[in-house]
Design an enzyme around this catalytic site. Structure first.
Site, mmCIF file in Angstrom:
data_model
loop_
_atom_site.group_PDB
_atom_site.id
_atom_site.type_symbol
_atom_site.label_atom_id
_atom_site.label_comp_id
_atom_site.label_asym_id
_atom_site.label_seq_id
_atom_site.Cartn_x
_atom_site.Cartn_y
_atom_site.Cartn_z
ATOM 1 N N GLU A 1 0.840 -1.307 0.207
ATOM 2 C CA GLU A 1 -0.009 0.011 0.141
ATOM 3 C C GLU A 1 0.890 1.280 0.041
ATOM 4 O O GLU A 1 0.453 2.367 -0.809
ATOM 5 C CB GLU A 1 -0.990 -0.072 1.156
ATOM 6 C CG GLU A 1 -2.042 -0.925 1.197
ATOM 7 C CD GLU A 1 -1.474 -2.479 1.613
ATOM 8 O OE1 GLU A 1 -2.430 -3.390 1.689
ATOM 9 O OE2 GLU A 1 -0.440 -2.668 2.105
ATOM 10 N N PHE B 1 -5.590 -0.361 5.834
ATOM 11 C CA PHE B 1 -4.562 -0.376 4.929
ATOM 12 C C PHE B 1 -4.062 0.569 4.056
ATOM 13 O O PHE B 1 -2.888 0.755 3.471
ATOM 14 C CB PHE B 1 -4.429 -1.919 4.134
ATOM 15 C CG PHE B 1 -4.963 -2.988 5.348
ATOM 16 C CD1 PHE B 1 -4.218 -3.013 6.386
ATOM 17 C CD2 PHE B 1 -5.927 -3.904 4.929
ATOM 18 C CE1 PHE B 1 -4.422 -4.087 7.382
ATOM 19 C CE2 PHE B 1 -6.165 -4.842 5.714
ATOM 20 C CZ PHE B 1 -5.700 -5.221 6.762
#
Length: 314
Positions: free
Chosen positions: A49, A74
């Site tokens: 991410e 995330f």
């Protein structure tokens, strides 16, 4: 909400060649239609991410309009440094879309809970923070975000949320609350997909003779200060309702506005409904979590009733 997001994204992708979709290794089937129509504008960035956010910033600074999407913790906590430095510092018009905010993934445990994200993102200079209440507001928020020249965070639930609006609200605008119910004794200010519970509370209060206004404060930053000023001026009690922690969310934003503007609290005070300043450590789904945290409609109504009766401090 996520199905409406994918559908609206595909429609917008058909008319805006700048739109690029970045996924953090989820939703591959969800975005099949977008990927089939625009194979050169869909990228699965994998479980990386931080890298995805850096890529999104680069695309935005190159004139494209990237949408970065994955599960809330995330796409926020894990890559907060990249959001701060790569996106916000450069005022890059990245649209960050989080799925499963609050306790939508309650059953998966604290790694998937997201009750601090509004606080994190709201504190970043230049960031717009939007928390739609239903699928129609998701569509409206995505359309509005594409018109911005700055980063926008869209905080969604997951799936199966009740529809509040019959269609995309024509009056939807970032920073402008939507009036869902009119009233002049109690104002319930809600953000995100807890609004159905807030409406249940409004029904319960109305059944006891109370006049209740309900606002969908879908944008936490910037706040609709005019709507708040009207509510504070005419209502006896104002309550903020959110599936977020006590620090940094909608309730905190409203009380900050009170202090900064010199606005007096209404006669009955300001009541804040949130998940508190603690991790939710029990095992159960979202409905169970809300019941444990006092965020169901009947619990909201009961607490407001006690405040109106003078039996509890706001």
């Amino acid at each position: 909400m996520r199905n409406a997001f994918a559908d609206e994204l595909t429609k917008l992708g058909d008319i805006d060649p700048r739109l690029v979709m970045l996924s953090g290794d989820i939703g591959n089937r969800l975005f099949d239609k977008f990927r089939a129509k625009h194979p050169g504008r869909f990228f699965n960035c994998g479980v990386a991410e931080q890298n995805m956010m850096g890529v999104a910033a680069g695309l935005a600074l190159s004139g494209l309009r990237p949408v970065a999407y994955t599960i809330t913790p995330f796409v926020t906590t894990r890559c907060l440094e990249q959001i701060r430095v790569d996106v916000c510092y450069h005022e890059a018009p990245v649209i960050i879309v989080a799925v499963g905010a609050g306790l939508a993934y309650a059953g998966l445990g604290p790694t998937h809970h997201a009750c601090e994200d509004i606080a994190f993102l709201r504190s970043l200079p230049g960031m717009v923070v939007c928390c739609p209440c239903d699928a129609w507001e998701v569509r409206a928020a995505l359309r509005a975000a594409l018109q911005q020249d700055r980063p926008v965070y869209i905080r969604m639930g997951k799936k199966g949320e009740p529809q509040i609006h019959a269609e995309v609200p024509a009056e939807f605008a970032l920073g402008r609350a939507l009036t869902v119910r009119e009233g002049d004794e109690v104002c319930l200010v809600s953000t995100g997909n807890i609004l159905p519970e807030v409406l249940h509370a409004a029904d319960a209060l109305a059944a006891h003779g109370h006049s209740v206004q309900v606002l969908s404060m879908h944008t936490v930053k910037p706040l609709d200060r005019a709507a708040l000023a009207r509510a504070f001026a005419r209502c006896r009690v104002v309550a903020t309702c959110e599936e977020h922690g006590a620090i940094g969310g909608l309730g905190a934003a409203v009380t900050e506005w009170m202090a900064d503007s010199g606005t007096r609290a209404p006669p009955g005070g300001v009541v804040r409904f949130n998940t508190g300043d603690a991790f939710f450590r029990l095992s159960g789904e979202q409905e169970f979590a809300r019941e444990q945290l006092g965020l169901t409609g009947h619990q909201i109504a009961e607490r407001i009733e006690r405040v109106l009766a003078g039996k509890a401090a706001a």
